[in-house]
Motif scaffolding. Structure first.
Motif, PDB file in Angstrom:
ATOM      1  N   THR A 165     -21.898 100.168   2.794  1.00  0.00           N
ATOM      2  CA  THR A 165     -23.008 100.945   2.253  1.00  0.00           C
ATOM      3  C   THR A 165     -23.546 101.776   3.401  1.00  0.00           C
TER       4      THR A 165
ATOM      5  N   GLY B  13     -27.793 100.769   4.247  1.00  0.00           N
ATOM      6  CA  GLY B  13     -26.831  99.770   4.690  1.00  0.00           C
ATOM      7  C   GLY B  13     -27.219  99.140   6.009  1.00  0.00           C
TER       8      GLY B  13
ATOM      9  N   ASN C 231     -21.194  94.097   5.842  1.00  0.00           N
ATOM     10  CA  ASN C 231     -21.345  95.512   5.488  1.00  0.00           C
ATOM     11  C   ASN C 231     -20.581  96.397   6.464  1.00  0.00           C
TER      12      ASN C 231
END
Length: 497
Positions: A399, A405, A411
């Protein structure tokens, strides 16, 4: 020019009508869609169907080649009176090689290799041939398995190949041949009945450097070296090349914008760096001795047992170290590299979950410790099928940072520049799944799975217990050695595609 209206009958055309000459065993018609009327997704399905056809035809070719040599060996060889036996008694094989080379219009070395492969596939590698004939694998996959199976003792080759076939598929599809080769190299190291130290000692005798002249004043210089030595040399040359590339681009852009368009490629720069190191060729961007970074992942249990000659666990699985960019290495080499390492990098992890600790929204760029963790977890570019090493990749926020994010392991993923760009523009996207897997979605809506690096997960050795066999139909018992006369895969059975 007027174009006639499109009709449904135009969708399908006979691609090949197999009636090439009288008496040919190749008969029948195969129809495929007319590509010009297909969408991108349907055209890709057609390419996949063609691949299955190629796999089946390749299996039939190997069955036929195996029968060529077998049939020639069954007949007495005609010879002049008084002529002694030649070619070390292997005249039937030599005749088969000559027949295949002339009949198939290939070199005799290629014909000999094909006959060698056919003999293996009709022998202890029968499971690979079955998988190829049923179109479960491609010829390239079969080649990778055969090459790796030949590096284990002959009595284990069949078991190794059947185990290797279970590694073909991931959750969402097949591994590419390059991915499979990397996977099987690790599998071979883990399952080989001999210790890695013993095999390295024997292979050390094969070290050498070879020179081959090439046209136009060039040559090919090849070297077979211990992995840690060769990788250190390559990493040093690569570091020199990237330094020179950055320097040249900066100077060219500053002095003349058009000069930057004439940059040397990285392979060219590595070659120039090698010449500079060996011959002292002046290059202001290349100087000093090599200081390459060699990354070695060492299990803590191995580091605590430096006096043991082997890292074999009680259940037969290995806990050997991993040389980034190469694969598993023996324990003494790993500990020797660790002893001369100028610095150590520690990975900070959550003691409850085992995941690396991230920094959330406090920083955009991952700290060095988190970068080392990503390199260990991912091992390479995480785009499906890409094998670019972790050193050539960049951390990507799944993200995007601007969309909220975080800079955390769940992530982040390592992507090479090309695939980072494809993700950044939104053409491809991915999400994190359990156990470090990534699920990718293509522009055509197809899903693909990317696995994390396989860092020596425990497996059984190539002795007992028996590795899992490839499932076979209940009415088709497993043969020890398929009979070409009764198990040829031909007859009235439908094609497997």
């Amino acid at each position: 020019m007027e174009v006639e209206p499109y009709t449904p009958d135009d969708e399908w055309i006979p691609a090949v009508d197999f009636k090439d000459f009288w008496g040919s065993p190749l008969l029948g018609t195969i129809s495929l869609p007319l590509p010009s009327f297909l969408s991108a997704d349907r055209a890709l399905e057609m390419a996949e169907a063609a691949d299955r056809l190629i796999s089946w035809a390749t299996a039939m070719r190997f069955r036929a080649l195996g029968r060529v040599e077998e049939a020639i060996a069954e007949e007495p060889i005609e010879r002049r009176a008084g002529q002694p036996e030649r070619l070390g008694g292997d005249e039937a094989h030599a005749l088969a090689v000559a027949e295949v080379a002339t009949g198939c219009a290939v070199s005799e070395s290629a014909a000999a290799r094909d006959l060698h492969d056919a003999a293996a596939l009709l022998g202890d590698q029968w499971a690979v041939l079955d998988a190829l004939e049923s179109t479960d694998i491609s010829p390239a996959h079969a080649r990778v398995i055969l090459d790796q199976a030949r590096t284990v003792p002959a009595e284990y080759a069949g078991k190794f190949s059947r185990t290797a076939l279970t590694r073909i598929r991931t959750r969402q599809g097949r591994r590419t041949p390059s991915e499979l080769r990397t996977c099987l190299r690790r599998l071979r190291e883990q399952l080989h009945p001999e210790t890695l130290e013993a095999r390295k000692a024997a292979a050390h005798a094969e070290r050498g450097v070879w020179f081959s002249p090439e046209p136009d004043g060039m040559c090919t210089l090849a070297a077979r070296l211990p992995a840690e030595t060769g990788l250190a040399i390559f990493n040093g040359l690569d570091q020199d090349a990237r330094t020179a590339a950055a320097h040249t681009a900066e100077v060219g852009t500053r002095s003349d914008p058009f000069t930057a368009l004439e940059l040397r490629t990285l392979p060219q720069l590595r070659a120039d760096a090698l010449a500079a190191r060996l011959l002292g060729t002046p290059d202001e961007a290349v100087n000093g001795s090599f200081r390459p970074e060699v990354v070695v992942t060492i299990p803590i249990g191995l580091a605590l047992r430096p006096g043991q000659p082997s890292a074999m666990a009680e259940n037969g699985s290995t806990t050997a170290a991993e040389l980034e960019g190469y694969g598993p290495i023996d324990a003494p080499t790993a500990l020797r590299l660790a002893a001369i390492a100028p610095t150590w990098h520690r990975l900070f992890i959550d003691p409850l979950t085992g995941a690396a600790l991230g920094v959330g929204r406090t920083a955009y760029r991952p700290p060095q410790a988190l970068r080392h963790y990503l390199a260990h977890r991912d091992g390479r570019c995480r785009f499906p099928g890409c094998t670019r090493s972790a050193a050539a990749c960049e951390p990507d926020h799944t993200t995007e940072w601007q969309d909220g994010g975080t800079t955390d392991p769940d992530n982040l993923a390592l992507l090479c520049r090309k695939h980072h760009a494809l993700k950044s523009i939104g053409a491809w996207n991915y999400s994190h799944a359990e156990e470090g897997h990534l699920t990718w979605r293509s522009p055509l809506g197809r899903t693909h799975c990317s696995e994390p690096a396989d860092r020596g997960r425990p497996r059984y050795a190539l002795g007992p217990p028996e590795p899992p066999d490839i499932p076979r139909p209940p009415d088709d018992p497993e043969p020890d050695h398929p009979d070409p006369e009764t198990d040829s895969g031909t007859g009235d059975a439908p094609l497997p595609f």
